[in-house]
Design an enzyme around this catalytic site. Structure first.
Site, mmCIF file in Angstrom:
data_model
loop_
_atom_site.group_PDB
_atom_site.id
_atom_site.type_symbol
_atom_site.label_atom_id
_atom_site.label_comp_id
_atom_site.label_asym_id
_atom_site.label_seq_id
_atom_site.Cartn_x
_atom_site.Cartn_y
_atom_site.Cartn_z
ATOM 1 N N SER A 352 26.181 8.302 3.459
ATOM 2 C CA SER A 352 25.042 7.626 2.853
ATOM 3 C C SER A 352 24.744 6.332 3.599
ATOM 4 C CB SER A 352 25.337 7.316 1.385
ATOM 5 O OG SER A 352 24.313 6.497 0.843
ATOM 6 N N ILE A 416 10.851 5.248 10.178
ATOM 7 C CA ILE A 416 9.744 6.041 9.658
ATOM 8 C C ILE A 416 9.155 5.328 8.452
ATOM 9 C CG2 ILE A 416 9.014 8.293 8.811
ATOM 10 C CD1 ILE A 416 10.225 8.290 11.635
ATOM 11 N N LYS A 420 1.538 4.492 2.482
ATOM 12 C CA LYS A 420 1.680 3.933 1.137
ATOM 13 C C LYS A 420 2.249 2.518 1.155
ATOM 14 C CE LYS A 420 2.133 8.485 -0.960
ATOM 15 N NZ LYS A 420 1.682 9.181 0.258
ATOM 16 N N THR A 482 -4.364 15.894 -9.534
ATOM 17 C CA THR A 482 -4.376 14.706 -10.387
ATOM 18 C C THR A 482 -5.798 14.223 -10.676
ATOM 19 O OG1 THR A 482 -4.072 13.313 -8.435
ATOM 20 C CG2 THR A 482 -2.096 13.937 -9.670
ATOM 21 N N GLU A 553 -0.123 5.839 -8.381
ATOM 22 C CA GLU A 553 -0.863 6.667 -7.424
ATOM 23 C C GLU A 553 -2.265 6.116 -7.199
ATOM 24 O OE1 GLU A 553 -0.932 11.372 -6.604
ATOM 25 O OE2 GLU A 553 -1.641 10.789 -8.583
#
Length: 621
Positions: A352, A416, A420, A482, A553
């Site tokens: 991790s 990366i 958003k 949506t 969103e």
């Protein structure tokens, strides 16, 4: 022969037997005809000695001629696919037959008039060609009119060589006997009104809908392998309004390789309707900085990470380290690379990015030259419900990897990011913006070149919208959207990875690379297209259900903050955003507080995020 049955062998022997009989008759008939023509079409005028010579040599001539035909493989061809090559072979065989005929007669003294050998060769070429191609013509006619009531009417888009090849296979194949090519469409007006294999080019793309009704079309085949994605999108968008089954030939490379056949035709995919040409990548520059380097990919089992591993290993790095927390994904890409690149030095490690001691041991042992950081939580709705986990994994994890990269002298660090991160309204976007800030901050204090790569939604990645739509359609619907007005930028996984690799080649440190992704796409249109392409009628067989925007969103995503500006690179589709200045002195103090907040689980993490990312507005939607 592989797959050949006893019945097939019997049918082959029967066909060859009848060809032998036919050729026996034609061989002797052509010689006799040449004699008749030599004596002015008068049978009684033929001198008796020539008749005797003809009869005496008939058996030997027939046997040796059939053997010559066998040597020239006139009994081995599939005559339903006969072409100009078979004509050449027939001509060579017939000329050889008459040369042998002349020499053998001369040796035994059974000569015919010299002109007979020449004329017999001409007649024989015509007769043998006619016998072979008559078979093909009869087969084509029978295929066309067999089962006429249940035929599948086909429209082909494109009047080029690909269409010619596809039509030939459809018309000649017994397995496609119920396919009737009804009409052809082409945007070249010079071809309109012309015929290809007896089928008329009836008009340009504006005739597609009209022709589909007029000819009762069941299936449309897009057969322009060289068409740009934009042209393909525009034509397919017209075709999908006809309720016909849509199929397509893949790229132009198949024309070059001669691979076009009916097996090349595939169903139209929603990707064909996006209409943007793929990004071009300077492969040489990639190979220059990747070859013989130790490369580490965090999140190497994920959608982006695994494609990074595929493309990187093909450029012969010294060693590729796949680092992922999810063992199943890591195992899958490890096995794939073992099969495709058995000589590559690939190390797969489970761990991790939250675990500093695990990262420390990996960096200390392998000392990577380049790190591609693709490990992250990315699902917007899930991160809204578990914001502390988003901070732990995305922010703290990226910070951990960046520290190790700095400490162990990594040359390039490529992170990366996502669209958003621009003016974020959700936790995931806010955490990725902080990751970009980590990259920019470390680039100023480290010898490592730290860069970030920002792009939109990736088609086909885990959790992306199209696989979700496909699962919903398979389940019988409804397909959930949506909001009917929601739009997104899209790219394919290979495009996303090529951008990441290109960014590594361009990287000088501190940049945020941004892809010009063309026009955004309405999610509602994607859903409707996928329903149609799956063979359903919207509103009849399948419904779309609008569920409303989810927490965090946006109706649209931005690739660039207003303050950033744009700088071009050598690749016109890749730009560099000018970094926004922020308080770097207090940045790490704020990160420590954010980390403590996340691990204490107080429920106030959004307020802490707003202090670090001033453009984060969680309550906007």
């Amino acid at each position: 022969m592989m797959g050949e049955t006893k019945k097939d062998r019997i049918q082959l022997l029967v066909r060859r037997f009848f060809l032998f009989l036919t050729d026996t008759f034609l061989l002797n008939a052509c010689v006799y005809l040449s004699l008749i023509m030599r004596f002015d079409v008068g049978i009684v005028s033929i001198e008796p000695q020539y008749i005797n010579n003809y009869v005496d040599n008939m058996l030997f001539y027939t046997i040796i001629s059939l053997l010559i035909f066998w040597v020239f493989r006139l009994y081995h061809s599939l005559w339903q696919y006969a072409s100009i090559a078979e004509v050449y072979r027939i001509a060579e065989a017939c000329i050889t037959v008459e040369v042998v005929h002349f020499l053998s007669n001369k040796m035994v003294g059974n000569m015919l008039p010299r002109s007979c050998y020449f004329n017999a060769a001409i007649y024989l070429i015509i007769a043998i060609c006619a016998s072979r191609f008559m078979y093909r013509m009869i087969r084509t006619v029978l295929n066309k009119y067999r089962n006429i009531k249940t035929s599948n009417n086909v429209m082909i888009i494109g009047a080029g060589e690909a269409t010619n090849v596809i039509m030939r296979e459809i018309q000649n194949s017994s397995y496609l006997a119920n396919s009737n090519i009804a009409c052809i469409i082409d945007d070249d007006r010079r071809k309109v009104g012309k015929y290809i294999r007896g089928v008329k080019v009836i008009g340009t793309r504006d005739k597609i809908k009209e022709a589909a009704k007029l000819y009762d079309i069941d299936e449309i085949i897009f057969a322009i392998p060289s068409a740009s994605n934009e042209v393909k999108r525009d034509i397919l968008n017209i075709c999908k309004e006809t309720d016909c089954t849509l199929k397509i030939l893949p790229g132009v490379y198949q024309m070059v390789d001669g691979e076009i056949n009916v097996n090349s035709i595939r169903n139209v995919d929603v990707l064909d309707l996006l209409g943007r040409d793929p990004i071009e990548v300077d492969i040489e520059s990639i190979m220059g900085y990747v070859k013989d380097k130790v490369i580490m990919v965090t999140g190497g089992g994920g959608s982006i990470g695994s494609e990074l591993c595929r493309q990187l290993v093909s450029h012969k790095p010294k060693q590729l380290i796949i680092f992922d927390i999810y063992e199943n994904n890591a195992y899958d890409i490890q096995q794939e690379l073992k099969i495709n690149y058995p000589d590559a030095n690939v190390v797969t490690l489970i761990g991790s990015i939250r675990n500093v001691s695990r990262l420390e041991s990996v960096f200390a042992q392998y000392k990577p030259d380049i790190v591609y950081h693709a490990a992250a939580h990315k699902h917007v709705p899930l991160m809204e419900v578990s914001p502390d986990e988003a901070v732990k994994n995305n922010v703290v994890g990226t910070w951990n990897v960046a520290r190790m990269a700095d400490k162990y002298g990594v040359k390039k660090f490529v992170m990366i990011s996502t669209d958003k991160a621009v003016n974020p309204t959700n936790v995931m976007g806010a955490t990725k913006r902080i990751c970009e800030m980590i990259v920019q901050t470390y680039n100023g204090i480290s010898k490592t070149d730290f860069v970030a790569v920002r792009f939109g939604n990736v088609l086909g990645s885990n959790g992306s919208v199209i696989p979700l739509f496909k699962r919903q359609i398979e389940a019988g619907g409804p397909v959930t959207v949506t909001d009917p007005n929601i739009i997104r930028y899209f790219m394919t996984i290979p495009e996303a990875v090529s951008l990441v690799l290109q960014a590594g080649a361009y990287a000088k440190g501190g940049e945020i690379f941004i892809l010009d992704m063309g026009e955004p796409v309405k999610i509602d249109d994607l859903a409707k297209n996928l329903i149609r392409l799956s063979g359903y009628t919207l509103g009849v067989d399948m419904e779309i259900k609008y569920t409303g925007l989810r927490p965090g969103e946006k109706l649209y995503e931005e690739l660039l903050m207003k303050e950033e500006g744009l700088q071009e690179t050598d690749n016109k589709l890749i730009h560099i955003g000018k970094p926004i200045e922020f308080d770097k002195e207090n940045f790490f103090n704020n990160l420590e507080k954010l980390k403590e907040e996340a691990y204490s689980e107080t429920g106030n993490i959004r307020e802490s995020l707003k202090k670090v990312v001033v453009t984060y507005h969680p309550d906007e939607h």
